[in-house]
Motif scaffolding. Structure first.
Motif, PDB file in Angstrom:
ATOM      1  N   GLY A  66     134.534 120.811  -5.356  1.00  0.00           N
ATOM      2  CA  GLY A  66     135.759 121.304  -5.974  1.00  0.00           C
ATOM      3  C   GLY A  66     136.667 122.002  -4.983  1.00  0.00           C
ATOM      4  N   PHE A  67     136.071 122.719  -4.034  1.00  0.00           N
ATOM      5  CA  PHE A  67     136.876 123.392  -3.015  1.00  0.00           C
ATOM      6  C   PHE A  67     137.619 122.384  -2.136  1.00  0.00           C
ATOM      7  N   LEU A  68     136.946 121.297  -1.773  1.00  0.00           N
ATOM      8  CA  LEU A  68     137.602 120.269  -0.963  1.00  0.00           C
ATOM      9  C   LEU A  68     138.777 119.634  -1.714  1.00  0.00           C
ATOM     10  N   LEU A  69     138.575 119.363  -3.005  1.00  0.00           N
ATOM     11  CA  LEU A  69     139.661 118.811  -3.808  1.00  0.00           C
ATOM     12  C   LEU A  69     140.784 119.830  -3.987  1.00  0.00           C
ATOM     13  N   HIS A  70     140.405 121.090  -4.094  1.00  0.00           N
ATOM     14  CA  HIS A  70     141.396 122.166  -4.202  1.00  0.00           C
ATOM     15  C   HIS A  70     142.265 122.213  -2.946  1.00  0.00           C
ATOM     16  N   ALA A  71     141.624 122.111  -1.789  1.00  0.00           N
ATOM     17  CA  ALA A  71     142.373 122.112  -0.538  1.00  0.00           C
ATOM     18  C   ALA A  71     143.301 120.910  -0.447  1.00  0.00           C
ATOM     19  N   ALA A  72     142.824 119.746  -0.906  1.00  0.00           N
ATOM     20  CA  ALA A  72     143.667 118.551  -0.896  1.00  0.00           C
ATOM     21  C   ALA A  72     144.852 118.716  -1.842  1.00  0.00           C
ATOM     22  N   ALA A  73     144.628 119.351  -2.990  1.00  0.00           N
ATOM     23  CA  ALA A  73     145.717 119.569  -3.950  1.00  0.00           C
ATOM     24  C   ALA A  73     146.806 120.451  -3.350  1.00  0.00           C
ATOM     25  N   LEU A  74     146.403 121.456  -2.576  1.00  0.00           N
ATOM     26  CA  LEU A  74     147.375 122.345  -1.939  1.00  0.00           C
ATOM     27  C   LEU A  74     148.193 121.627  -0.871  1.00  0.00           C
ATOM     28  N   ARG A  75     147.675 120.510  -0.384  1.00  0.00           N
ATOM     29  CA  ARG A  75     148.423 119.735   0.615  1.00  0.00           C
ATOM     30  C   ARG A  75     149.617 119.021  -0.034  1.00  0.00           C
TER      31      ARG A  75
ATOM     32  N   ASP B 210     155.917 112.472  -6.684  1.00  0.00           N
ATOM     33  CA  ASP B 210     154.601 111.865  -6.492  1.00  0.00           C
ATOM     34  C   ASP B 210     153.610 112.885  -5.925  1.00  0.00           C
ATOM     35  N   GLY B 211     154.079 113.718  -5.013  1.00  0.00           N
ATOM     36  CA  GLY B 211     153.206 114.737  -4.445  1.00  0.00           C
ATOM     37  C   GLY B 211     152.729 115.730  -5.480  1.00  0.00           C
ATOM     38  N   GLU B 212     153.618 116.135  -6.369  1.00  0.00           N
ATOM     39  CA  GLU B 212     153.227 117.073  -7.418  1.00  0.00           C
ATOM     40  C   GLU B 212     152.217 116.442  -8.384  1.00  0.00           C
ATOM     41  N   VAL B 213     152.396 115.145  -8.685  1.00  0.00           N
ATOM     42  CA  VAL B 213     151.468 114.455  -9.591  1.00  0.00           C
ATOM     43  C   VAL B 213     150.086 114.354  -8.956  1.00  0.00           C
ATOM     44  N   VAL B 214     150.044 113.936  -7.706  1.00  0.00           N
ATOM     45  CA  VAL B 214     148.764 113.824  -7.001  1.00  0.00           C
ATOM     46  C   VAL B 214     148.104 115.194  -6.878  1.00  0.00           C
ATOM     47  N   GLY B 215     148.889 116.198  -6.504  1.00  0.00           N
ATOM     48  CA  GLY B 215     148.346 117.546  -6.386  1.00  0.00           C
ATOM     49  C   GLY B 215     147.832 118.073  -7.711  1.00  0.00           C
ATOM     50  N   GLY B 216     148.553 117.799  -8.802  1.00  0.00           N
ATOM     51  CA  GLY B 216     148.116 118.240 -10.119  1.00  0.00           C
ATOM     52  C   GLY B 216     146.829 117.567 -10.553  1.00  0.00           C
ATOM     53  N   ALA B 217     146.712 116.258 -10.287  1.00  0.00           N
ATOM     54  CA  ALA B 217     145.494 115.538 -10.654  1.00  0.00           C
ATOM     55  C   ALA B 217     144.293 116.058  -9.871  1.00  0.00           C
ATOM     56  N   LEU B 218     144.475 116.306  -8.586  1.00  0.00           N
ATOM     57  CA  LEU B 218     143.396 116.852  -7.764  1.00  0.00           C
ATOM     58  C   LEU B 218     143.009 118.254  -8.227  1.00  0.00           C
ATOM     59  N   ALA B 219     143.996 119.042  -8.628  1.00  0.00           N
ATOM     60  CA  ALA B 219     143.719 120.400  -9.110  1.00  0.00           C
ATOM     61  C   ALA B 219     142.911 120.368 -10.406  1.00  0.00           C
ATOM     62  N   LEU B 220     143.236 119.440 -11.305  1.00  0.00           N
ATOM     63  CA  LEU B 220     142.489 119.331 -12.565  1.00  0.00           C
ATOM     64  C   LEU B 220     141.049 118.888 -12.313  1.00  0.00           C
ATOM     65  N   LEU B 221     140.869 117.929 -11.417  1.00  0.00           N
ATOM     66  CA  LEU B 221     139.515 117.497 -11.086  1.00  0.00           C
ATOM     67  C   LEU B 221     138.736 118.626 -10.417  1.00  0.00           C
ATOM     68  N   SER B 222     139.429 119.392  -9.579  1.00  0.00           N
ATOM     69  CA  SER B 222     138.799 120.555  -8.964  1.00  0.00           C
ATOM     70  C   SER B 222     138.384 121.575 -10.018  1.00  0.00           C
ATOM     71  N   ALA B 223     139.234 121.782 -11.021  1.00  0.00           N
ATOM     72  CA  ALA B 223     138.908 122.725 -12.099  1.00  0.00           C
ATOM     73  C   ALA B 223     137.671 122.284 -12.864  1.00  0.00           C
TER      74      ALA B 223
ATOM     75  N   ALA C 140     150.885 119.784  -3.512  1.00  0.00           N
ATOM     76  CA  ALA C 140     151.603 120.515  -4.558  1.00  0.00           C
ATOM     77  C   ALA C 140     151.749 121.982  -4.179  1.00  0.00           C
ATOM     78  N   ALA C 141     152.621 122.680  -4.900  1.00  0.00           N
ATOM     79  CA  ALA C 141     152.890 124.090  -4.650  1.00  0.00           C
ATOM     80  C   ALA C 141     151.653 124.935  -4.957  1.00  0.00           C
ATOM     81  N   LEU C 142     151.512 126.032  -4.216  1.00  0.00           N
ATOM     82  CA  LEU C 142     150.371 126.927  -4.376  1.00  0.00           C
ATOM     83  C   LEU C 142     150.233 127.419  -5.806  1.00  0.00           C
ATOM     84  N   SER C 143     151.317 127.935  -6.377  1.00  0.00           N
ATOM     85  CA  SER C 143     151.243 128.530  -7.711  1.00  0.00           C
ATOM     86  C   SER C 143     150.940 127.489  -8.782  1.00  0.00           C
ATOM     87  N   MET C 144     151.435 126.265  -8.608  1.00  0.00           N
ATOM     88  CA  MET C 144     151.145 125.203  -9.579  1.00  0.00           C
ATOM     89  C   MET C 144     149.663 124.846  -9.556  1.00  0.00           C
ATOM     90  N   VAL C 145     149.114 124.689  -8.364  1.00  0.00           N
ATOM     91  CA  VAL C 145     147.701 124.341  -8.242  1.00  0.00           C
ATOM     92  C   VAL C 145     146.826 125.441  -8.837  1.00  0.00           C
TER      93      VAL C 145
END
Length: 348
Positions: free
Chosen positions: A72-81, A6-19, A83-88
């Motif tokens: 986007g930076f705020l969402l990026h920071a949330a994604a790192l919380r 679940d953490g990876e899914v949430v982190g991935g979704a936040l990373a895509l929105l950040s992108a 999911a893994a750094l390299s995945m984000v």
């Protein structure tokens, strides 16, 4: 408690929105910065952002881009919380895919087949990279001092070399690499800080420094060259450095499979190359060329000369020179002098 999946899914979704937000910010800010830099009468200054700062701070499109970047930076920071750094960081590569339709929509153009091919290649490469697994674990504090020295030295060296290069696109690429180093460093610091929550971390001190330097270098890269050059270079640099950081600065098992990594790298780099060279993203070809007064020869009115210049504005310096050469009555020396003064606007 949220599970790993679940953490990876949430982190991935936040990373895509950040992108997506980073793509919107890049499209708005690069267009504004490049136009302002070309209009700056002292475009030969070492740091272009210094001369155009006031113009950018009063430009609505640039400010909208800055707002999108901050969100986007705020969402990026949330994604790192989560999911893994390299995945984000790998998922942030798709900001180039978002930037492509944004640029096409602004110019009212349809996407080319090569654009879709590049999109599919990048997406497939990301799937392979993520399926391969991303290194993540506790930070190795004994290696952080080395990184704290190596990154600033690399950034300063890239900026220094960029000042010696005359090619606008090459200079933009080097500045974009330096910016990518700062962005990757920020991601590492944020990841360390997020892992320490709710306790404060020393890494929080470095976040505003790396973020500010990275933001200035990003605007400098935008002002010096085209969107494809700057954004593509940053897009490639950031995830590669983040993956290296994941392997070297974090305690992770070294399960590296060369073939999948090579396939992922080839797909991502090949796809980004297709997108970067797409004419859909070359907004600079439509930048206006500032008219320079040229003495008009016999039989040619000033209105005719300006009309001829308007028809070739936005093309390359060679195109401008050819267009002026067809206008009769202008002295050879005067015509060439006028073109040389405006050629730089079209060449970029």
């Amino acid at each position: 408690m949220m599970g790993w999946v679940d953490g990876e899914v949430v982190g991935g979704a936040l990373a895509l929105l950040s992108a997506l937000l980073f793509a919107v910010a890049a499209a708005f800010q690069q267009n504004s910065a490049r136009r302002a830099a070309l209009a700056d009468p002292r475009d030969g200054r070492a740091i272009a952002v210094i001369g155009i700062a006031r113009v950018l701070l009063t430009n609505r499109r640039w400010l909208l881009g800055q707002g999108a970047s901050a969100t986007g930076f705020l969402l990026h920071a949330a994604a790192l919380r989560y999911a893994a750094l390299s995945m984000v960081q790998a998922l942030l590569v798709v900001q180039l895919l978002f930037a492509l339709p944004l640029a096409a929509g602004r110019r009212r153009r349809r996407l080319l087949r090569r654009d879709w091919a590049g999109t599919v290649a990048v997406c497939c490469g990301l799937v392979v990279l993520i399926a391969h697994g991303v290194p993540h674990g506790p930070v190795l504090t004994d290696r952080l001092p080395i990184a704290a020295i190596a990154i600033p030295v690399a950034v300063l060296s890239l900026v220094a070399v960029a000042q010696t290069i005359r090619s606008p696109q090459s200079r933009s690429a080097l500045l974009a690499v330096a910016s990518g180093c700062c962005v990757s460093s920020t991601a590492v610091l944020v990841s360390i800080s997020a892992a320490a929550l709710p306790n404060p971390s020393w890494a929080l001190v470095g976040v505003p420094i790396s973020t500010t330097v990275g933001a200035v270098l990003t605007q400098e890269a935008f002002a010096r060259g085209s969107l494809p050059t700057a954004l593509t270079t940053m897009t490639i640099t950031d995830p590669i450095l983040s993956y290296v950081a994941g392997l070297t600065l974090f305690d992770t098992p070294a399960h590296i499979y060369p073939l999948p990594l090579a396939a992922a790298g080839a797909l991502i780099i090949g796809g980004i190359a297709l997108l970067a060279n797409s004419p859909t993203l070359h907004d600079e070809r439509e930048l206006p060329v500032t008219l320079v007064p040229v003495e008009v020869g016999a039989g040619v009115s000033a209105g005719q000369v300006n009309s001829g210049m308007d028809q070739v504005g936005g093309g390359s310096a060679g195109s401008v020179r050819a267009g002026v050469g067809q206008i009769g009555g202008c002295g050879r020396g005067l015509g060439r002098a006028g073109v040389d003064q405006v050629g730089g606007a079209g060449a970029d």
